[in-house]
Design a protein around this motif. Structure first.
Motif, mmCIF file in Angstrom:
data_model
loop_
_atom_site.group_PDB
_atom_site.id
_atom_site.type_symbol
_atom_site.label_atom_id
_atom_site.label_comp_id
_atom_site.label_asym_id
_atom_site.label_seq_id
_atom_site.Cartn_x
_atom_site.Cartn_y
_atom_site.Cartn_z
ATOM 1 N N SER A 58 -31.275 -60.617 0.131
ATOM 2 C CA SER A 58 -29.821 -60.565 -0.042
ATOM 3 C C SER A 58 -29.399 -61.078 -1.415
ATOM 4 N N ILE A 59 -30.057 -62.137 -1.870
ATOM 5 C CA ILE A 59 -29.723 -62.720 -3.165
ATOM 6 C C ILE A 59 -30.007 -61.731 -4.291
ATOM 7 N N MET A 60 -31.131 -61.027 -4.215
ATOM 8 C CA MET A 60 -31.475 -60.048 -5.247
ATOM 9 C C MET A 60 -30.467 -58.899 -5.276
ATOM 10 N N SER A 61 -30.036 -58.472 -4.102
ATOM 11 C CA SER A 61 -29.031 -57.406 -4.025
ATOM 12 C C SER A 61 -27.720 -57.861 -4.655
ATOM 13 N N SER A 62 -27.318 -59.094 -4.333
ATOM 14 C CA SER A 62 -26.087 -59.642 -4.879
ATOM 15 C C SER A 62 -26.182 -59.798 -6.395
ATOM 16 N N ALA A 63 -27.329 -60.280 -6.890
ATOM 17 C CA ALA A 63 -27.517 -60.486 -8.328
ATOM 18 C C ALA A 63 -27.464 -59.168 -9.080
ATOM 19 N N PHE A 64 -28.084 -58.129 -8.509
ATOM 20 C CA PHE A 64 -28.048 -56.810 -9.141
ATOM 21 C C PHE A 64 -26.613 -56.291 -9.204
ATOM 22 N N GLY A 65 -25.869 -56.498 -8.119
ATOM 23 C CA GLY A 65 -24.482 -56.056 -8.081
ATOM 24 C C GLY A 65 -23.617 -56.774 -9.095
ATOM 25 N N LYS A 66 -23.844 -58.082 -9.254
ATOM 26 C CA LYS A 66 -23.060 -58.856 -10.215
ATOM 27 C C LYS A 66 -23.361 -58.424 -11.649
ATOM 28 N N GLN A 67 -24.646 -58.127 -11.916
ATOM 29 C CA GLN A 67 -25.032 -57.708 -13.263
ATOM 30 C C GLN A 67 -24.471 -56.337 -13.619
#
Length: 288
Positions: free
Chosen positions: A17-26
Motif C-alpha cells: 500500500s505504501i509503494m502504491s501511495s508513494a507512486f501516486g504522490k510522485q
C-alpha cells in the motif's frame, strides 16, 4: 513461527500500500497511471515467483485450473477496483478492498469448518468498524452509491476474496504442495491481463512519469509476492482463516497509516484515530 509469518504478512501488505501511495504522490499530475503501475507490479511479482520457483520446481498439471481461477479472480478484482474508483467513492472502494479479506474468514466458517468462537466474532465485527472509520469519506469527497459503483465494488469484493479462497483450496487439494508452480502460472495470467489494460486501455504518457518513481511498483511487486507466499505458508499452519485474513487487513492498514503519519507528516483525523484504536483492540480479540 506462525505469528512471525503473520507479522511479516501485515508488513508486506502495508509495504504494498505504501509503494502504491508513494507512486501516486510522485505522479499526482499524471493521468491514467494505474495501468502502468499494475503492469510493473505484476511483472515484478512474476519475476519474484520465478525465483522462488527455482527453489522448488515440483509441478502437477492439476494446479492449472486453480491457477486459471486465481488469474480470473485477480482480473475481476482489478477491473472492479479500477472502475469503482472511476465512478464512485475512493474511500468506500478502499474500504471494500480491505473488507474482502474479512470475507475470507466468513467463507471459512461456512465451508472449511473454521471454529466459531465469541472472541473471533467480536474481533471481526470490530475490524469492520475499524476499517469503516479509517476509510470514512471526508467532507470534500462526494460519495456515490450508484448501481455502477455497487456492481464494480462487488466485483472487487468477490475477486479479491476469490484469490485467497482459491489459494486455500489449491493447498487443500494437493496436501500443501505445488504452491510455487500454482502461483507462477496464476501471476503470469495476471501479468498478461495487466498488459492488456496497459496497451488497450487508457494509457498515461510515459515521458511524464517520474523515472525515479518506477522503483515503487517494483518494490510493490516483490512485496506482493512475499505477501502471497506468507499467506500460503500461514494457511498450512494451525492458525485459522478467521485470524489470518482479518489480521492482515487491519494490521496492514494500521502500519500503513502510521507510516504515512511519521514519514509524510499526514494528519490523522479523529475518525482514523478511533479506527486505529478499535483495530488494535480487534487484533487482541482475534488472538485470545
Amino acid at each position: 513461527m506462525e505469528y512471525l509469518y503473520l507479522i511479516f504478512a501485515m508488513s508486506s501488505s502495508a509495504l504494498l500500500s505504501i509503494m502504491s501511495s508513494a507512486f501516486g504522490k510522485q505522479n499526482k499530475d499524471v493521468k491514467n497511471t494505474s495501468s502502468l503501475y499494475s503492469a510493473i507490479v505484476t511483472a515484478a511479482a512474476l519475476v519474484s515467483w520465478l525465483v522462488i520457483f527455482l527453489f522448488d520446481t515440483e509441478f502437477d498439471v492439476g494446479v492449472i485450473p486453480y491457477s486459471i481461477g486465481y488469474g480470473v479472480s485477480y482480473t475481476v478484482a482489478m477491473v472492479g477496483m479500477f472502475k469503482a474508483y472511476q465512478v464512485g467513492s475512493v474511500s468506500l472502494t478502499a474500504f471494500v478492498k480491505n473488507l474482502s479479506l474479512v470475507g475470507v474468514a466468513f467463507w471459512g466458517f461456512l465451508f472449511w469448518k473454521t471454529p466459531i468462537e465469541i472472541n473471533i466474532i467480536i474481533g471481526i465485527i470490530l475490524i469492520v468498524v475499524a476499517l469503516y472509520l479509517c476509510f470514512r469519506s471526508g467532507k470534500d469527497e462526494k460519495v456515490s452509491l450508484s448501481l455502477k459503483w455497487i456492481l464494480f465494488a462487488s466485483m472487487l469484493l468477490v475477486g479479491n476474496a476469490g484469490c485467497s479462497i482459491i489459494q486455500k483450496y489449491q493447498q487443500m487439494a494437493f496436501d500443501e504442495k505445488y504452491k510455487n508452480a500454482f502461483m507462477v502460472l496464476g501471476v503470469a495470467i495476471s501479468f498478461i491481463v495487466c498488459l492488456g489494460f496497459l496497451f488497450f486501455g487508457q494509457r498515461c504518457k510515459l515521458r511524464d512519469v517520474k523515472k525515479a518513481s518506477l522503483v515503487y511498483p517494483i518494490v510493490g511487486g516483490v512485496s506482493s509476492a512475499l505477501l502471497n507466499l506468507l499467506i500460503l505458508l500461514l494457511i498450512s499452519t494451525s492458525l485459522s482463516e478467521s485470524i489470518i485474513f482479518p489480521g492482515i487487513a487491519v494490521g496492514g492498514l494500521i502500519l500503513t497509516i502510521l507510516f504515512s503519519t511519521v514519514f509524510y507528516r499526514e494528519k490523522i483525523s479523529p475518525y482514523r484515530w478511533t479506527g486505529l484504536f478499535i483495530g488494535a483492540i480487534a487484533l487482541v480479540f482475534l488472538n485470545l
